[in-house]
Design a protein around this motif. Sequence first.
Motif, PDB file in Angstrom:
ATOM      1  N   ALA A  62      -0.436   1.531  12.964  1.00  0.00           N
ATOM      2  CA  ALA A  62      -0.385   1.608  11.509  1.00  0.00           C
ATOM      3  C   ALA A  62      -1.080   0.369  10.953  1.00  0.00           C
ATOM      4  O   ALA A  62      -1.011  -0.705  11.557  1.00  0.00           O
ATOM      5  N   ALA A  63      -1.764   0.546   9.818  1.00  0.00           N
ATOM      6  CA  ALA A  63      -2.499  -0.564   9.207  1.00  0.00           C
ATOM      7  C   ALA A  63      -2.376  -0.444   7.696  1.00  0.00           C
ATOM      8  O   ALA A  63      -2.789   0.555   7.117  1.00  0.00           O
ATOM      9  N   ALA A  64      -1.786  -1.463   7.056  1.00  0.00           N
ATOM     10  CA  ALA A  64      -1.593  -1.417   5.602  1.00  0.00           C
ATOM     11  C   ALA A  64      -1.987  -2.747   4.989  1.00  0.00           C
ATOM     12  O   ALA A  64      -1.988  -3.780   5.659  1.00  0.00           O
ATOM     13  N   HIS A  65      -2.302  -2.700   3.697  1.00  0.00           N
ATOM     14  CA  HIS A  65      -2.596  -3.939   2.966  1.00  0.00           C
ATOM     15  C   HIS A  65      -1.752  -3.992   1.707  1.00  0.00           C
ATOM     16  O   HIS A  65      -1.746  -3.054   0.905  1.00  0.00           O
ATOM     17  N   LEU A  66      -1.007  -5.082   1.565  1.00  0.00           N
ATOM     18  CA  LEU A  66      -0.067  -5.245   0.461  1.00  0.00           C
ATOM     19  C   LEU A  66      -0.535  -6.404  -0.411  1.00  0.00           C
ATOM     20  O   LEU A  66      -0.297  -7.564  -0.083  1.00  0.00           O
ATOM     21  N   PRO A  67      -1.235  -6.100  -1.519  1.00  0.00           N
ATOM     22  CA  PRO A  67      -1.777  -7.143  -2.390  1.00  0.00           C
ATOM     23  C   PRO A  67      -0.661  -7.969  -3.046  1.00  0.00           C
ATOM     24  O   PRO A  67       0.510  -7.574  -3.011  1.00  0.00           O
ATOM     25  N   ILE A 117       8.365  -2.761  19.188  1.00  0.00           N
ATOM     26  CA  ILE A 117       7.480  -2.728  18.014  1.00  0.00           C
ATOM     27  C   ILE A 117       7.194  -4.153  17.585  1.00  0.00           C
ATOM     28  O   ILE A 117       8.102  -5.000  17.572  1.00  0.00           O
ATOM     29  N   GLU A 118       5.965  -4.431  17.238  1.00  0.00           N
ATOM     30  CA  GLU A 118       5.651  -5.742  16.680  1.00  0.00           C
ATOM     31  C   GLU A 118       4.640  -5.557  15.556  1.00  0.00           C
ATOM     32  O   GLU A 118       3.835  -4.619  15.585  1.00  0.00           O
ATOM     33  N   THR A 119       4.672  -6.450  14.560  1.00  0.00           N
ATOM     34  CA  THR A 119       3.714  -6.383  13.463  1.00  0.00           C
ATOM     35  C   THR A 119       2.969  -7.706  13.357  1.00  0.00           C
ATOM     36  O   THR A 119       3.576  -8.774  13.378  1.00  0.00           O
ATOM     37  N   ILE A 120       1.649  -7.600  13.278  1.00  0.00           N
ATOM     38  CA  ILE A 120       0.797  -8.775  13.069  1.00  0.00           C
ATOM     39  C   ILE A 120       0.533  -8.860  11.570  1.00  0.00           C
ATOM     40  O   ILE A 120       0.120  -7.875  10.959  1.00  0.00           O
ATOM     41  N   VAL A 121       0.794 -10.024  10.966  1.00  0.00           N
ATOM     42  CA  VAL A 121       0.596 -10.198   9.526  1.00  0.00           C
ATOM     43  C   VAL A 121      -0.537 -11.191   9.297  1.00  0.00           C
ATOM     44  O   VAL A 121      -0.513 -12.296   9.844  1.00  0.00           O
ATOM     45  N   ILE A 122      -1.532 -10.790   8.510  1.00  0.00           N
ATOM     46  CA  ILE A 122      -2.617 -11.703   8.155  1.00  0.00           C
ATOM     47  C   ILE A 122      -2.437 -12.024   6.677  1.00  0.00           C
ATOM     48  O   ILE A 122      -2.356 -11.111   5.841  1.00  0.00           O
ATOM     49  N   ALA A 123      -2.380 -13.298   6.355  1.00  0.00           N
ATOM     50  CA  ALA A 123      -2.026 -13.699   4.995  1.00  0.00           C
ATOM     51  C   ALA A 123      -3.249 -13.885   4.106  1.00  0.00           C
ATOM     52  O   ALA A 123      -4.328 -14.253   4.577  1.00  0.00           O
ATOM     53  N   ASP A 124      -3.053 -13.595   2.821  1.00  0.00           N
ATOM     54  CA  ASP A 124      -3.953 -14.016   1.739  1.00  0.00           C
ATOM     55  C   ASP A 124      -5.352 -13.412   1.737  1.00  0.00           C
ATOM     56  O   ASP A 124      -6.285 -14.035   1.240  1.00  0.00           O
ATOM     57  N   LEU A 125      -5.520 -12.218   2.282  1.00  0.00           N
ATOM     58  CA  LEU A 125      -6.837 -11.581   2.198  1.00  0.00           C
ATOM     59  C   LEU A 125      -6.941 -10.815   0.882  1.00  0.00           C
ATOM     60  O   LEU A 125      -5.949 -10.270   0.395  1.00  0.00           O
ATOM     61  N   ASP A 126      -8.169 -10.791   0.306  1.00  0.00           N
ATOM     62  CA  ASP A 126      -8.335  -9.896  -0.840  1.00  0.00           C
ATOM     63  C   ASP A 126      -8.551  -8.473  -0.298  1.00  0.00           C
ATOM     64  O   ASP A 126      -8.654  -8.275   0.920  1.00  0.00           O
ATOM     65  N   ASP A 127      -8.630  -7.513  -1.212  1.00  0.00           N
ATOM     66  CA  ASP A 127      -8.646  -6.111  -0.770  1.00  0.00           C
ATOM     67  C   ASP A 127      -9.834  -5.807   0.152  1.00  0.00           C
ATOM     68  O   ASP A 127      -9.714  -5.068   1.124  1.00  0.00           O
ATOM     69  N   GLU A 128     -10.983  -6.385  -0.169  1.00  0.00           N
ATOM     70  CA  GLU A 128     -12.171  -6.099   0.631  1.00  0.00           C
ATOM     71  C   GLU A 128     -12.067  -6.750   2.014  1.00  0.00           C
ATOM     72  O   GLU A 128     -12.358  -6.115   3.043  1.00  0.00           O
ATOM     73  N   GLN A 129     -11.630  -8.017   2.036  1.00  0.00           N
ATOM     74  CA  GLN A 129     -11.458  -8.687   3.332  1.00  0.00           C
ATOM     75  C   GLN A 129     -10.429  -7.937   4.184  1.00  0.00           C
ATOM     76  O   GLN A 129     -10.595  -7.781   5.402  1.00  0.00           O
TER      77      GLN A 129
END
Lengths: 397, 477
Positions: free
Chosen positions: A212-217, A183-195
């Motif tokens: 799986a795809a999630a966004h954690l504000p 298992i690996e997770t790609i993390v993209i930092a600092d996007l707003d909700d729309e981005q």
Amino acid sequence: MLIPHSETDAAYVIRTAASEGKTLALCGGNTRSGFGNAVEAAETVSSRGLTGIVDYDPGEMVMTVRAGTPAAEVEAALAQNRQMMAFEPMDHRGIMATTGEPTIGGVFAANVSGPRRLIAGAARDSLLGIRFVNGSGEIIRAGGRVMKNVTGLDLVKLLAGSFGTLGFLTEVTFRVLPVPPSIETIVIADLDDEQATNAMAAAMALPVEVSAAAHLPPTVRHHFLDGALPGSAATVLRLEGLSASVAVRAEKLAAVMQAFGSVTRLGMEESKTLWREISDVKPYAGIAEKPLWRVSVAPTTGHRLVAALRLEAGIDAFYDWQGGLVWMRMEAEPEAALVREQIHILGTGHATLMRAPAAMRPETPAFEPLPAAIAALSARVKQKLDPVGIFSPGRMG
Amino acid sequence: MSEAIQFLPPRPSVLARRDTIISDLLDLLPPECVVHEARALVPFETDAFISYRRLPLAVVLPKNTAQVAAVMKYCHRAGIPVVPRGAGTSLSGGAIPQEDAIVLGLSRMSRIIELDYANRTATVQAGVTNLSISEAVATDGFFYAPDPSSQLACTIGGNIGMNSGGAHCLKYGVTTNNLLGVKMVLVDGTVIELGGKHLDAAGYDLLGLVCGSEGQLGIVTEATVRLIAKPEGARPVLFGFDTSEEAGSCVADIIGSGIIPVAIEFMDKPAIEICEAFAKAGYPLDVGALLIVEVEGSEAEMDATLASIVEIARRHGVKTVRECQSATEAALIWKGRKSAFGATGRIADYICMDGTVPLGKLSYVLEETSKIVERFGLRVANVFHAGDGNMHPLILFNANDPEEAAKAEEAGNEILKLCVDAGGCLTGEHGVGIEKRDLMRHQYSDAELAQQMTVRAAFDEGWLLNPSKVFPLEGRA
């Protein structure tokens, strides 16, 4: 509480209640009893006396279990054979502030799914067969042990997610899948909700099988991995499979996601913890006072809903299922009318009130009120399975 | 062929009103949407279960949901049975009409309404063919997963009616797992929408109930389905074994090892010979059983997965392993498999069974199937989806010989009972239709059948929708 220890006893209890017109609240381990509207019943019947694995051949990828078996026992037996429930059921004890043991019957009765629902289907998609007692006290089998089956009406799907209002589940048969070795997770930092929504949609369109795809504000990010996620907001994408394959796909996905923001990667153990925390809605666990919504909408609609609601109410939210599952905590009132109106303005979907202060619950229908024609149809279906209306009255009404 | 399967007797009151009904329908619909001349009705008298046929009262081919609703409202008031029809490819007689029924064909509703890639959905009218969805989204890198062999012709509406599967559902599931929403007309003409672009619908899972209900709960006019990103590549590989037993145990071991290929298809010797003669797909002819195993992903992924599968196959004494070298070769391999029914039809008449059995029972059921067919003095070819236990024995016979035809039907019934007794079911993806209707009591108790019929009655109390199908005619409520 009545705890029958055999299916025959359960049928007897229910037949007797039906003849007396006595109402019954149906439950498993009672860890999800806050689901839905308040039930007023003369008696509670729990499936927790019906336990044990009935049949499990790992080579067939199918398991049959009595409904009251603790979900943890099922997961342990599967883990021994490096298998799992593909739909990754969440544990509701955190957000509902309940204790006790969730049962496998409860998982299916509430159609509980987690992050992998995005690609592997919900609990109802893995459920192949059931045994249940209907409201007349008859024992009914539906479905079977095979994954392809169109022999008669699919009562299995109907019972999944019926919250104990159509039948008392006594046994469930479901499909299982191998545990991914890597298992690996790609993390993209600092996007707003729309981005983040755009990034997740782009990721799901790639041939890399994001599972799986999630966004954690920013307001929730620090709750995950003890604050170890980089940046202020984190958009997270999970890859699973054979390790050689995951490595290749992670490279590809990271390369494309760099166009959206700075990319880091999480390994196996951190990924497991992170997705368990997302599944169990960790940021909103424990604080049982503030109202909590579970909203299911089209993936690209989630962030627009939250933005629209922010203009009118104090809310905090994060997103799973590519943005289509929104966990939304209200600062004060549930604002049900507002939430539901906005969902319909933006497209299709619905909101379920998971918890709220006791005083607010009776005024707020927990489940989405259905259009008149569908409500009438649902009432007729309910009447066919529970003619006297003894099962969990009020819960879905 | 003798008519072992009964239809409901036509309602005399409906037959007597035929002219009035046709003129009423012409008031409701444009003239080109109503078919009523005897000669023009013939193409609608049967489907792919051709042993049975009935001329309907009339056929309507509405162009939109409002027209479907108008027809349903009228038929409901007038007490006229309605048989929905997609492309008429049902193998179980699901679309065969009856003399007092109006066939409601969805063929004119064949528009793709919306492709929404960000949400990965396609919204289409019910008469759209299965394959045309994948074709419409292919250049943008997506596909629609369920792929029944008849996908060139069969419609999404029909797929929903039968909860169709296909070769690739081992990984991606069947129709019900890929369907997000429908617009549907109830028996009284009410239009409802279930689900949508969101993943979990509110309330009871009526969408799940409708899928696979064989046109008995309402008329689906539009569907929203899930699109999936197309894998970089897919590679089918042929594995030849001396015996069916070896092939069967190899399948169980592949699955048990934790590898889920996209598809595992099985053919026995007669099926290999029939398909090879037709498609020239390069199938080995010196083996007793053949597996087509397909893996997908990038080149590196496919190499890694295939290496593991080859190793397992070697442990089961695999005789031939053939990887295809080009996309053309891969397409040929699938052409051979998907034309199995058509190719069989060229050499003999056949009936195709559709029972599903637990994986551990595959070898046993294959062996018993041969014994049953031999006992009737007939031949059988087996070609099926081994990964999910969905068997398709093709029983060969001569339709011009009534005695042989009756034997074929009897042998088929015995095979299906065998599947049920082995812990499986009567039908995996073709539906009950009329074909398996009278075997339903072998799988279900009276209480269980009664429960299904009462739930059906919540949608259609008067048995107007596809009424001769699915449930035994005797003992109906």
